[in-house]
Design a protein around this motif. Sequence first.
Motif, short mmCIF file in Angstrom:
data_model
loop_
_atom_site.label_atom_id
_atom_site.label_comp_id
_atom_site.label_asym_id
_atom_site.label_seq_id
_atom_site.Cartn_x
_atom_site.Cartn_y
_atom_site.Cartn_z
N ARG A 179 1.92 1.58 -3.60
CA ARG A 179 0.23 2.55 -4.50
C ARG A 179 0.24 3.79 -3.86
NH1 ARG A 179 -1.19 2.12 -7.71
NH2 ARG A 179 -4.16 1.63 -7.39
N CYS A 203 -8.29 -4.94 0.90
CA CYS A 203 -8.13 -5.98 -0.25
C CYS A 203 -6.76 -5.44 -0.99
CB CYS A 203 -9.36 -5.56 -0.98
SG CYS A 203 -11.39 -5.92 -1.04
N PHE A 231 -1.57 10.17 5.32
CA PHE A 231 -3.81 9.53 5.93
C PHE A 231 -2.71 7.99 5.57
CE2 PHE A 231 -6.57 7.52 4.31
CZ PHE A 231 -7.97 8.14 5.38
N LEU A 232 -2.29 7.76 4.67
CA LEU A 232 -2.07 6.37 4.72
C LEU A 232 -1.60 5.73 5.23
CD1 LEU A 232 -2.33 3.54 2.70
CD2 LEU A 232 0.05 4.02 2.24
N PHE A 271 -12.81 2.24 -4.34
CA PHE A 271 -13.07 3.91 -3.75
C PHE A 271 -12.35 4.32 -3.16
CE2 PHE A 271 -17.92 3.43 -4.08
CZ PHE A 271 -18.50 3.92 -5.44
N MET A 272 -11.94 3.71 -1.91
CA MET A 272 -10.58 4.37 -1.11
C MET A 272 -9.81 4.68 -2.47
SD MET A 272 -10.12 5.14 2.09
CE MET A 272 -8.94 6.11 2.79
N GLN A 273 -9.37 3.68 -3.34
CA GLN A 273 -8.50 3.85 -3.86
C GLN A 273 -8.62 5.62 -4.63
OE1 GLN A 273 -4.77 2.06 -4.09
NE2 GLN A 273 -4.39 3.93 -5.05
N VAL A 280 -4.79 4.07 7.66
CA VAL A 280 -4.87 2.56 7.17
C VAL A 280 -3.60 1.87 8.16
CG1 VAL A 280 -4.28 1.59 5.23
CG2 VAL A 280 -5.55 4.00 5.12
N LEU A 300 -11.41 13.07 2.99
CA LEU A 300 -12.14 11.83 3.58
C LEU A 300 -13.62 11.82 3.26
CD1 LEU A 300 -12.22 9.33 3.11
CD2 LEU A 300 -11.74 8.65 4.68
N ARG A 339 0.84 -1.28 0.25
CA ARG A 339 -0.26 -0.01 0.56
C ARG A 339 1.03 1.71 0.46
NH1 ARG A 339 -3.69 -3.59 2.99
NH2 ARG A 339 -1.86 -3.04 5.51
N SER A 393 -16.34 10.46 1.25
CA SER A 393 -17.62 9.40 1.67
C SER A 393 -19.41 10.49 1.58
CB SER A 393 -17.03 9.37 2.76
OG SER A 393 -17.43 9.98 3.65
N LEU A 453 -16.87 -5.00 -1.18
CA LEU A 453 -15.92 -5.23 -0.52
C LEU A 453 -14.92 -4.46 -1.80
CD1 LEU A 453 -14.80 -4.93 2.36
CD2 LEU A 453 -13.63 -7.39 1.26
N GLN A 454 -14.81 -5.21 -2.65
CA GLN A 454 -13.20 -4.60 -3.49
C GLN A 454 -14.10 -3.24 -4.63
OE1 GLN A 454 -12.31 -6.97 -7.30
NE2 GLN A 454 -13.24 -8.78 -6.02
N LEU A 494 -14.50 1.82 4.36
CA LEU A 494 -13.11 2.47 3.24
C LEU A 494 -11.87 2.14 2.96
CD1 LEU A 494 -15.20 5.04 1.54
CD2 LEU A 494 -15.13 3.38 0.20
N ILE A 495 -11.91 2.10 4.68
CA ILE A 495 -10.47 1.84 5.28
C ILE A 495 -10.42 0.78 5.15
CG2 ILE A 495 -9.01 1.91 6.29
CD1 ILE A 495 -9.74 5.51 6.81
N ALA A 502 -15.55 -1.08 -2.17
CA ALA A 502 -14.89 0.11 -1.26
C ALA A 502 -14.04 0.39 -1.60
CB ALA A 502 -15.69 -0.77 -0.40
N ALA A 503 -13.32 -0.82 -1.93
CA ALA A 503 -11.61 -0.54 -2.02
C ALA A 503 -11.36 0.48 -3.11
CB ALA A 503 -10.77 -2.01 -1.91
N ALA A 559 -11.80 -1.79 3.73
CA ALA A 559 -11.91 -2.59 3.26
C ALA A 559 -10.96 -1.93 2.21
CB ALA A 559 -13.29 -1.98 1.87
N TYR A 560 -9.88 -0.72 2.14
CA TYR A 560 -8.96 -0.93 1.47
C TYR A 560 -7.29 -2.23 1.75
CZ TYR A 560 -5.42 1.59 -0.88
OH TYR A 560 -3.88 2.03 -1.32
N ARG A 561 -7.99 -2.25 3.48
CA ARG A 561 -6.85 -2.67 3.68
C ARG A 561 -7.18 -3.99 2.98
NH1 ARG A 561 -5.94 -3.79 8.58
NH2 ARG A 561 -3.69 -3.73 8.14
N LEU A 601 -8.07 8.15 -2.31
CA LEU A 601 -6.42 8.62 -2.62
C LEU A 601 -5.16 9.01 -3.81
CD1 LEU A 601 -5.23 5.10 -0.41
CD2 LEU A 601 -5.48 7.66 0.35
#
Lengths: 195, 269
Positions: free
Chosen positions: A43, B18, A142-143, A126-128, A147, A177, A40, A181, A120-121, B11-12, A123-124, B14-16, A131
């Motif tokens: 990324r 995936c 933030f990461l 969206f998070m990406q 995270v 963020l 991450r 959201s 889940l994918q 979101l966080i 949401a991930a 899920a990110y962690r 970011l």
Amino acid sequence: MSKTLDTPLTSAGFAAGPAIECGAPSVREVFTRHLGTVWRIARALGVAADEADDVAQEVFLVVHRRLHTFEPSRSLPAWLFGITRNVVLMRQRAHTRRERRLSAVEPPAPPREPEASLELQQAAAFMQEFLDGLDEDKRVVFLLADVEGLTASEIAEALEIPLGTVFSRLRAARIKLEQFSQRLRARSVRRPHDR
Amino acid sequence: MTDESPSARALIAAYRACARPSAAAEAQLWATLAAAERDGPRGREDRPSRAPWLALAAGLLLLAAWQLDLARMFVPGQVLQDMRHQAEYDAAGPDSQDARIRADGEGGPREAGTPELEGQKLVVTPPRERAAGQGRGAQAGARGRAASRAESGTGAAEAAEGGDEAVAEGDRMLAEMALLQQARAALRGGQPGAALAVLERHAEEFADCCMLEERQALRVQALCAAGEAARGAVEAAAFLRAHPRSTYAGRVASACPEGHAPKDRSKDL
């Protein structure tokens, strides 16, 4: 959350695995606990998803060679961040040189195999997206904070910036963020069939 | 992160969950890492530790070479300047200069205590030591040439007390300078044969000398002035090959012009 320097800046229970308390960890321990973190971070530093695996591999090969130089009194995630950043910088330089030589468009990377639920994918993803919309300074802070669960002092050490800068960047990223959201929620309310 | 909305936390999370390498990629990564572990744990750690020492040794060698180069380039230059001043001083008294050249060029015993020779040392000799040298000049004449020259200079008192073999390095330099000065004066005075004889003696007495470059340059000039243009040209070419950046390169190159031009006695170091 009360902000202390040595407690994770996130209270949501998302922090990475327990910190290694004493002694030098083995390569396997570092790999098992921090592979996702390294991936991450790569990324967050602008590495494409299909190249982050390679970055992670290079990082852990460096870890394999240099783990004996790691001082247990230091923060392991901060140390890993430094290695990852160096690896990414070297790859970016090499990539720039290669780009100058190659004008042809490379074929797209094969899609990653589904391992999580679609929600889940999504949401991930969206998070990406969130970011990617942040500038790199805020994105990395933030990461690492929200995270990966690093403390403010660990982030300051890893990024070599003052603590005040860590907090200000983190605050700005969290505000963004929240706005992001809210926009997501508004979008899902307007178009419920899209979900 | 208390100020996050539940959706932000989701979101966080899920990110962690995936955002990481796939299971296959993870297995591949670990296989690579395990192979590296098997090949030799931390096998390359010794290599970088040697690099600083190698770099330091290389740096010291370069520094030493640089200093040697500087010494060769500048010290003779300074000595040369002193010798030029000396030549100007000698030019004021051509008669005494000729007498000294004759005495040395013919190989006869030199009058070490003569005023002319002592005048030649005025630049480098403190008055008190020179007086001591004058008092012992007669003894110096009976000794070898190098020792006598040393004694007639700054180190006269020390050489007399310590014996001929105890010639200090500084005195050797002075003796070298004196010989080269004589050769130069002979050349300027139209006696290239005498200059060559002096240079020959310099080559014998100071085979490991510090002023080899000056001697070779003078020899080329002397050869050309003596009419041995072919030999002079050969030695000039050798000199220019050995010392392409010498301060004397220009003079050496033009000492024997093409077609064996007449001697140019005005060229003097």
